[in-house]
Design a protein around this motif. Structure first.
Motif, PDB file in Angstrom:
ATOM      1  N   ILE A 213       8.886 -21.352 -10.831  1.00 20.15           N
ATOM      2  CA  ILE A 213       8.375 -22.714 -10.753  1.00 20.15           C
ATOM      3  C   ILE A 213       6.855 -22.633 -10.648  1.00 20.15           C
ATOM      4  CG2 ILE A 213       8.394 -24.888  -9.482  1.00 20.15           C
ATOM      5  CD1 ILE A 213      11.172 -23.951  -8.329  1.00 20.15           C
ATOM      6  N   LEU A 214       6.192 -23.217 -11.625  1.00 20.05           N
ATOM      7  CA  LEU A 214       4.735 -23.214 -11.687  1.00 20.05           C
ATOM      8  C   LEU A 214       4.242 -24.627 -11.414  1.00 20.05           C
ATOM      9  CD1 LEU A 214       1.992 -21.897 -12.434  1.00 20.05           C
ATOM     10  CD2 LEU A 214       2.548 -22.369 -14.843  1.00 20.05           C
ATOM     11  N   LEU A 215       3.275 -24.754 -10.513  1.00 21.79           N
ATOM     12  CA  LEU A 215       2.696 -26.059 -10.191  1.00 21.79           C
ATOM     13  C   LEU A 215       1.222 -26.094 -10.557  1.00 21.79           C
ATOM     14  CD1 LEU A 215       4.727 -25.265  -7.561  1.00 21.79           C
ATOM     15  CD2 LEU A 215       4.213 -27.621  -7.080  1.00 21.79           C
ATOM     16  N   ALA A 216       0.756 -27.284 -10.904  1.00 21.71           N
ATOM     17  CA  ALA A 216      -0.661 -27.532 -11.140  1.00 21.71           C
ATOM     18  C   ALA A 216      -0.893 -29.005 -10.880  1.00 21.71           C
ATOM     19  CB  ALA A 216      -1.037 -27.183 -12.582  1.00 21.71           C
ATOM     20  N   GLY A 217      -2.104 -29.355 -10.458  1.00 27.70           N
ATOM     21  CA  GLY A 217      -2.384 -30.770 -10.274  1.00 27.70           C
ATOM     22  C   GLY A 217      -3.402 -31.067  -9.196  1.00 27.70           C
ATOM     23  N   ILE A 218      -3.297 -32.282  -8.682  1.00 31.48           N
ATOM     24  CA  ILE A 218      -4.298 -32.818  -7.763  1.00 31.48           C
ATOM     25  C   ILE A 218      -3.566 -33.503  -6.609  1.00 31.48           C
ATOM     26  CG2 ILE A 218      -6.247 -34.401  -7.614  1.00 31.48           C
ATOM     27  CD1 ILE A 218      -6.559 -34.119 -10.675  1.00 31.48           C
ATOM     28  N   CYS A 219      -3.966 -33.347  -5.448  1.00 25.37           N
ATOM     29  CA  CYS A 219      -4.995 -32.524  -4.837  1.00 25.37           C
ATOM     30  C   CYS A 219      -4.347 -31.243  -4.275  1.00 25.37           C
ATOM     31  CB  CYS A 219      -5.675 -33.258  -3.708  1.00 25.37           C
ATOM     32  SG  CYS A 219      -6.784 -34.582  -4.241  1.00 25.37           S
ATOM     33  N   THR A 220      -4.970 -30.130  -4.545  1.00 25.65           N
ATOM     34  CA  THR A 220      -4.444 -28.834  -4.125  1.00 25.65           C
ATOM     35  C   THR A 220      -4.134 -28.823  -2.636  1.00 25.65           C
ATOM     36  OG1 THR A 220      -6.044 -27.917  -5.696  1.00 25.65           O
ATOM     37  CG2 THR A 220      -4.819 -26.345  -4.350  1.00 25.65           C
ATOM     38  N   ASP A 221      -5.017 -29.398  -1.844  1.00 24.39           N
ATOM     39  CA  ASP A 221      -4.919 -29.320  -0.388  1.00 24.39           C
ATOM     40  C   ASP A 221      -4.043 -30.404   0.229  1.00 24.39           C
ATOM     41  OD1 ASP A 221      -7.231 -30.714  -1.488  1.00 24.39           O
ATOM     42  OD2 ASP A 221      -7.794 -31.190   0.567  1.00 24.39           O
ATOM     43  N   ILE A 222      -3.448 -31.257  -0.576  1.00 20.57           N
ATOM     44  CA  ILE A 222      -2.557 -32.277  -0.025  1.00 20.57           C
ATOM     45  C   ILE A 222      -1.211 -32.211  -0.751  1.00 20.57           C
ATOM     46  CG2 ILE A 222      -2.218 -34.731   0.454  1.00 20.57           C
ATOM     47  CD1 ILE A 222      -5.279 -35.039   0.565  1.00 20.57           C
ATOM     48  N   CYS A 223      -1.127 -32.769  -1.927  1.00 20.33           N
ATOM     49  CA  CYS A 223       0.175 -32.892  -2.601  1.00 20.33           C
ATOM     50  C   CYS A 223       0.628 -31.612  -3.294  1.00 20.33           C
ATOM     51  CB  CYS A 223       0.153 -34.058  -3.573  1.00 20.33           C
ATOM     52  SG  CYS A 223       0.003 -35.648  -2.693  1.00 20.33           S
TER      53      CYS A 223
ATOM     54  N   MET B 115      15.235 -16.500 -18.243  1.00 22.94           N
ATOM     55  CA  MET B 115      14.912 -16.981 -16.913  1.00 22.94           C
ATOM     56  C   MET B 115      14.458 -18.440 -17.028  1.00 22.94           C
ATOM     57  SD  MET B 115      12.432 -15.400 -14.003  1.00 22.94           S
ATOM     58  CE  MET B 115      10.829 -15.455 -14.741  1.00 22.94           C
ATOM     59  N   LYS B 116      15.112 -19.317 -16.273  1.00 19.42           N
ATOM     60  CA  LYS B 116      14.758 -20.741 -16.300  1.00 19.42           C
ATOM     61  C   LYS B 116      13.429 -20.967 -15.582  1.00 19.42           C
ATOM     62  CE  LYS B 116      17.735 -24.034 -15.851  1.00 19.42           C
ATOM     63  NZ  LYS B 116      18.779 -24.938 -15.324  1.00 19.42           N
ATOM     64  N   LYS B 117      12.533 -21.662 -16.281  1.00 20.00           N
ATOM     65  CA  LYS B 117      11.198 -21.916 -15.734  1.00 20.00           C
ATOM     66  C   LYS B 117      10.923 -23.409 -15.737  1.00 20.00           C
ATOM     67  CE  LYS B 117       6.362 -20.605 -16.308  1.00 20.00           C
ATOM     68  NZ  LYS B 117       5.404 -19.830 -17.126  1.00 20.00           N
ATOM     69  N   LEU B 118      10.242 -23.855 -14.685  1.00 23.04           N
ATOM     70  CA  LEU B 118       9.890 -25.256 -14.514  1.00 23.04           C
ATOM     71  C   LEU B 118       8.391 -25.357 -14.260  1.00 23.04           C
ATOM     72  CD1 LEU B 118      11.098 -28.162 -14.121  1.00 23.04           C
ATOM     73  CD2 LEU B 118      11.172 -27.639 -11.670  1.00 23.04           C
ATOM     74  N   LEU B 119       7.729 -26.258 -14.987  1.00 25.18           N
ATOM     75  CA  LEU B 119       6.327 -26.576 -14.738  1.00 25.18           C
ATOM     76  C   LEU B 119       6.279 -27.944 -14.084  1.00 25.18           C
ATOM     77  CD1 LEU B 119       3.238 -26.257 -14.980  1.00 25.18           C
ATOM     78  CD2 LEU B 119       3.430 -27.147 -17.325  1.00 25.18           C
ATOM     79  N   VAL B 120       5.653 -28.022 -12.919  1.00 25.02           N
ATOM     80  CA  VAL B 120       5.513 -29.280 -12.187  1.00 25.02           C
ATOM     81  C   VAL B 120       4.046 -29.696 -12.229  1.00 25.02           C
ATOM     82  CG1 VAL B 120       5.822 -30.448  -9.972  1.00 25.02           C
ATOM     83  CG2 VAL B 120       7.404 -28.601 -10.635  1.00 25.02           C
ATOM     84  N   ILE B 121       3.796 -30.842 -12.843  1.00 23.10           N
ATOM     85  CA  ILE B 121       2.444 -31.405 -12.886  1.00 23.10           C
ATOM     86  C   ILE B 121       2.367 -32.428 -11.759  1.00 23.10           C
ATOM     87  CG2 ILE B 121       0.751 -32.673 -14.263  1.00 23.10           C
ATOM     88  CD1 ILE B 121       1.414 -29.849 -15.343  1.00 23.10           C
ATOM     89  N   VAL B 122       1.526 -32.133 -10.782  1.00 24.38           N
ATOM     90  CA  VAL B 122       1.454 -32.922  -9.553  1.00 24.38           C
ATOM     91  C   VAL B 122       0.321 -33.948  -9.622  1.00 24.38           C
ATOM     92  CG1 VAL B 122       1.133 -32.837  -7.044  1.00 24.38           C
ATOM     93  CG2 VAL B 122       2.401 -31.000  -8.206  1.00 24.38           C
ATOM     94  N   ASP B 123       0.699 -35.219  -9.656  1.00 25.45           N
ATOM     95  CA  ASP B 123      -0.219 -36.353  -9.438  1.00 25.45           C
ATOM     96  C   ASP B 123      -1.506 -36.331 -10.267  1.00 25.45           C
ATOM     97  OD1 ASP B 123       1.718 -36.812  -7.537  1.00 25.45           O
ATOM     98  OD2 ASP B 123       0.400 -36.634  -5.823  1.00 25.45           O
ATOM     99  N   VAL B 124      -1.404 -35.975 -11.530  1.00 26.00           N
ATOM    100  CA  VAL B 124      -2.602 -36.016 -12.379  1.00 26.00           C
ATOM    101  C   VAL B 124      -2.740 -37.450 -12.894  1.00 26.00           C
ATOM    102  CG1 VAL B 124      -3.832 -35.008 -14.338  1.00 26.00           C
ATOM    103  CG2 VAL B 124      -2.363 -33.574 -12.917  1.00 26.00           C
ATOM    104  N   GLN B 125      -3.246 -38.291 -11.990  1.00 23.87           N
ATOM    105  CA  GLN B 125      -3.363 -39.729 -12.195  1.00 23.87           C
ATOM    106  C   GLN B 125      -4.829 -40.137 -12.150  1.00 23.87           C
ATOM    107  OE1 GLN B 125       0.054 -39.728  -9.152  1.00 23.87           O
ATOM    108  NE2 GLN B 125      -0.169 -41.895  -9.710  1.00 23.87           N
TER     109      GLN B 125
END
Length: 172
Positions: A113-123, A1-11
């Motif tokens: 598709i798994l996401l993690a990052g900042i800010c949970t409530d916006i991006c 199963m193809k899996k993607l991890l998306v790291i959102v705006d950890v800046q």
């Protein structure tokens, strides 16, 4: 199963800079652990990067959130130390979510598709919902402990809303 991890705006500006998230430094530690966990599983890892120009305060977002952040070319716009894997795909964006990311995930046929990052409530929530729309048959998940919101209450509200939208939450 193809899996993607998306790291959102950890800046830098979101971890400890101009728009620091409540719990951003702890989320960073958990993001680093999550990246290592998923690398061992050979999960593809991609990033979103919030970038704005010098005219940020004249944009719609800048008028509603008048705090210059992630200005292109500044330290605040750079990924937090240790987060970026050289050679990984980066989706630069000047708004909350990336249509290019959603198209990439759809066209890539990812089943999880798994996401993690900042800010949970916006991006994070914006990208999760966009991915849900573009990839309706994929399992979309958020790693809550590797995410942080503008406030703890906003983080929890976003998690609750994502659950309502059939997005799964993992705490580890």
């Amino acid at each position: 199963m193809k899996k993607l991890l998306v790291i959102v705006d950890v800046q830098n500006d979101f971890v400890n800079g101009a728009l620091r998230a409540d719990g951003g430094e702890q989320a960073l530690k958990n993001v680093l652990a999550l990246i290592e966990r998923e690398r061992k599983k050979n999960t593809e890892i991609v990033y979103t990067k919030d970038l704005h120009g010098e005219n940020y305060l004249q944009t719609q977002e800048g008028k509603r959130l008048p705090v210059p952040h992630c200005i292109s070319g500044t330290v605040g716009a750079e990924f937090a130390e240790g987060v970026f894997i050289r050679g990984a795909k980066v989706f630069e964006k000047d708004r909350f979510a990336s249509v290019a990311l959603a198209e990439y995930a759809r066209d890539g046929g990812y089943r999880e598709i798994l996401l993690a990052g900042i800010c949970t409530d916006i991006c994070v929530i914006s990208n999760a919902l966009l991915l849900k729309a573009f990839c309706p048959d994929a399992e979309i998940k958020i790693n809550a402990s590797a995410s942080a919101g503008t406030t703890k209450d906003n983080h929890l509200a976003a998690i609750k809303l994502m659950k309502t939208c059939h997005i799964d939450i993992e705490e580890e």
